[in-house]
Design a protein around this motif. Structure first.
Motif, PDB file in Angstrom:
ATOM      1  N   PHE A   1       3.416  14.702  14.534  1.00  0.00           N
ATOM      2  CA  PHE A   1       3.980  13.504  15.136  1.00  0.00           C
ATOM      3  C   PHE A   1       5.406  13.711  15.581  1.00  0.00           C
ATOM      4  N   PRO A   2       5.747  13.142  16.746  1.00  0.00           N
ATOM      5  CA  PRO A   2       7.116  13.301  17.244  1.00  0.00           C
ATOM      6  C   PRO A   2       8.104  12.755  16.220  1.00  0.00           C
ATOM      7  N   THR A   3       9.243  13.408  16.082  1.00  0.00           N
ATOM      8  CA  THR A   3      10.232  12.919  15.116  1.00  0.00           C
ATOM      9  C   THR A   3      10.895  11.643  15.633  1.00  0.00           C
ATOM     10  N   VAL A   4      10.993  11.532  16.935  1.00  0.00           N
ATOM     11  CA  VAL A   4      11.583  10.314  17.503  1.00  0.00           C
ATOM     12  C   VAL A   4      10.524   9.633  18.356  1.00  0.00           C
ATOM     13  N   LEU A   5      10.304   8.348  18.099  1.00  0.00           N
ATOM     14  CA  LEU A   5       9.325   7.604  18.885  1.00  0.00           C
ATOM     15  C   LEU A   5      10.021   6.936  20.062  1.00  0.00           C
ATOM     16  N   GLN A   6       9.429   7.027  21.226  1.00  0.00           N
ATOM     17  CA  GLN A   6       9.928   6.282  22.390  1.00  0.00           C
ATOM     18  C   GLN A   6       9.633   4.796  22.177  1.00  0.00           C
ATOM     19  N   SER A   7      10.381   3.955  22.875  1.00  0.00           N
ATOM     20  CA  SER A   7      10.182   2.509  22.683  1.00  0.00           C
ATOM     21  C   SER A   7       8.763   2.074  23.056  1.00  0.00           C
TER      22      SER A   7
ATOM     23  N   PHE B   1      -1.350   6.742  22.076  1.00  0.00           N
ATOM     24  CA  PHE B   1      -0.536   7.199  20.949  1.00  0.00           C
ATOM     25  C   PHE B   1       0.512   6.128  20.652  1.00  0.00           C
ATOM     26  N   LEU B   2       0.354   5.496  19.500  1.00  0.00           N
ATOM     27  CA  LEU B   2       1.322   4.504  19.043  1.00  0.00           C
ATOM     28  C   LEU B   2       1.558   4.755  17.566  1.00  0.00           C
ATOM     29  N   ALA B   3       2.784   4.599  17.112  1.00  0.00           N
ATOM     30  CA  ALA B   3       3.058   4.840  15.698  1.00  0.00           C
ATOM     31  C   ALA B   3       4.182   3.941  15.212  1.00  0.00           C
ATOM     32  N   VAL B   4       4.216   3.785  13.908  1.00  0.00           N
ATOM     33  CA  VAL B   4       5.305   3.046  13.284  1.00  0.00           C
ATOM     34  C   VAL B   4       5.604   3.743  11.968  1.00  0.00           C
ATOM     35  N   ARG B   5       6.891   3.820  11.610  1.00  0.00           N
ATOM     36  CA  ARG B   5       7.204   4.464  10.336  1.00  0.00           C
ATOM     37  C   ARG B   5       8.367   3.757   9.663  1.00  0.00           C
ATOM     38  N   ASN B   6       8.273   3.696   8.340  1.00  0.00           N
ATOM     39  CA  ASN B   6       9.340   3.091   7.538  1.00  0.00           C
ATOM     40  C   ASN B   6      10.368   4.146   7.180  1.00  0.00           C
ATOM     41  N   HIS B   7       9.874   5.331   6.905  1.00  0.00           N
ATOM     42  CA  HIS B   7      10.735   6.434   6.476  1.00  0.00           C
ATOM     43  C   HIS B   7      10.387   7.622   7.337  1.00  0.00           C
TER      44      HIS B   7
ATOM     45  N   LEU C   1       0.813  -1.210   0.000  1.00  0.00           N
ATOM     46  CA  LEU C   1       0.000   0.000   0.000  1.00  0.00           C
ATOM     47  C   LEU C   1       0.855   1.272   0.000  1.00  0.00           C
ATOM     48  N   GLY C   2       2.184   1.110   0.033  1.00  0.00           N
ATOM     49  CA  GLY C   2       3.070   2.277  -0.005  1.00  0.00           C
ATOM     50  C   GLY C   2       2.977   3.136   1.247  1.00  0.00           C
ATOM     51  N   ILE C   3       2.708   2.485   2.390  1.00  0.00           N
ATOM     52  CA  ILE C   3       2.527   3.219   3.650  1.00  0.00           C
ATOM     53  C   ILE C   3       3.881   3.542   4.279  1.00  0.00           C
ATOM     54  N   ASN C   4       4.080   4.810   4.610  1.00  0.00           N
ATOM     55  CA  ASN C   4       5.317   5.254   5.272  1.00  0.00           C
ATOM     56  C   ASN C   4       5.170   5.340   6.785  1.00  0.00           C
ATOM     57  N   MET C   5       3.937   5.626   7.235  1.00  0.00           N
ATOM     58  CA  MET C   5       3.713   5.758   8.659  1.00  0.00           C
ATOM     59  C   MET C   5       2.269   5.454   8.990  1.00  0.00           C
ATOM     60  N   ILE C   6       2.066   4.827  10.142  1.00  0.00           N
ATOM     61  CA  ILE C   6       0.710   4.664  10.688  1.00  0.00           C
ATOM     62  C   ILE C   6       0.757   5.101  12.144  1.00  0.00           C
ATOM     63  N   ALA C   7      -0.189   5.927  12.541  1.00  0.00           N
ATOM     64  CA  ALA C   7      -0.326   6.285  13.950  1.00  0.00           C
ATOM     65  C   ALA C   7      -1.730   5.903  14.407  1.00  0.00           C
ATOM     66  N   ALA C   8      -1.803   5.230  15.544  1.00  0.00           N
ATOM     67  CA  ALA C   8      -3.086   4.871  16.157  1.00  0.00           C
ATOM     68  C   ALA C   8      -3.247   5.749  17.394  1.00  0.00           C
ATOM     69  N   GLU C   9      -4.389   6.439  17.477  1.00  0.00           N
ATOM     70  CA  GLU C   9      -4.565   7.368  18.590  1.00  0.00           C
ATOM     71  C   GLU C   9      -5.948   7.278  19.211  1.00  0.00           C
ATOM     72  N   GLY C  10      -5.992   7.777  20.442  1.00  0.00           N
ATOM     73  CA  GLY C  10      -7.238   7.908  21.184  1.00  0.00           C
ATOM     74  C   GLY C  10      -6.969   8.903  22.286  1.00  0.00           C
ATOM     75  N   LYS C  11      -7.924   9.076  23.184  1.00  0.00           N
ATOM     76  CA  LYS C  11      -7.742  10.076  24.235  1.00  0.00           C
ATOM     77  C   LYS C  11      -6.445   9.833  25.010  1.00  0.00           C
TER      78      LYS C  11
END
Length: 270
Positions: A127-133, A114-120, A101-111
């Motif tokens: 979105f934060p440039t650096v994701l915490q573990s 906050f969780l995200a994953v990015r390839n590029h 699907l050519g997805i570079n980033m997905i973020a799942a959020e709610g109140k």
């Protein structure tokens, strides 16, 4: 004048191009509240990046986030709080099909999610440039149903992603591309729009529809501008929003368009 419920979008409307609230905007919104009117933020933004504006404007009532999917009073418990979510399996499906699907980033959020994953690296301001573990999105970490999924794709893949979502999940979610430079698609529970939140606010405050004034600039403001008794498009709004609105501000969001309009409309002292 009867008490008005003033529903304000943030980006491109209340905020200037630097994503700031100008001194004049703050002064006029304060004046409006002192005159007995209600000011409510109704934004596509998550609560984590709009509570600062809520505090800056000294608001105390409910705020609507995620384009109508979350209604809450920041910093306190509110009996009327609500949150629309959809099945987390949709996030897992997109994770599994990221490459095709050519997805570079997905973020799942709610109140409180906050969780995200990015390839590029993706330059999407929210979105934060650096994701915490502990912020990495995967099958294990996403334990609750999200309120919103934000998906960044290569521009060439956006239509493919939209048709994939329509084909597979259109009965449970709505998918809308963002305006602006980024190829970003946002997913929310089906049928929920900013108007959903404005209706909750209207009931909460006992305000009739004809006494609601709503300001916006982008397609995600359409339902709210349509629902309000008086829908106002910003000078910098998209053409469809201007056509839908009852009126258009003379000035854009970089020149206090909302504040100037409200000053005249509510007959507030200059």
């Amino acid at each position: 004048m009867e008490r008005k419920l003033i529903a304000i979008d943030l980006d491109g409307t209340t905020l200037n191009a630097d994503a700031k609230v100008s001194a004049k905007t703050k002064a006029v919104l304060t004046q409006a509240r002192e005159a007995g009117h209600i000011v409510s933020i109704v934004t596509g933004r998550p609560n984590r990046i709009s509570s600062n504006f809520y505090d800056e404007l000294n608001l105390d009532g409910p705020m609507i986030n995620f384009n109508g999917s979350l209604g809450h009073i920041p910093h306190q418990h509110w009996q009327g709080e609500y949150q629309y979510t959809f099945n987390k399996e949709i996030a897992f499906d997109l994770l599994a099909h990221r490459e095709e699907l050519g997805i570079n980033m997905i973020a799942a959020e709610g109140k409180d999610l906050f969780l995200a994953v990015r390839n590029h690296p993706v330059e999407v301001g929210f979105f934060p440039t650096v994701l915490q573990s502990n912020e990495i999105l995967n099958q294990k970490t996403l334990r609750e149903n999200p309120t919103s999924l934000t998906v960044a794709v290569d521009r060439s893949h956006q239509d493919h992603l939209l048709s994939y979502l329509r084909h597979n999940f259109s009965d449970v979610i709505d998918a809308a591309p963002w305006g602006g430079p980024n190829a970003v698609v946002e997913l929310g529970a089906k049928g929920v729009q900013k108007a959903t939140g404005v209706e909750v606010l209207a009931h909460h405050y006992h305000v009739e529809r004809q006494n609601i004034i709503a300001f916006g600039d982008e397609h995600n403001d359409a339902a709210m501008i349509d629902y309000a008794g008086w829908g106002v498009a910003m000078q910098n709004a998209t053409t469809p929003i201007k056509q839908l609105a009852n009126d258009v501000t003379t000035l854009d969001n970089d020149h206090d368009g909302l504040a100037s309009y409200l000053q005249r409309y509510l007959k507030l002292a200059e």
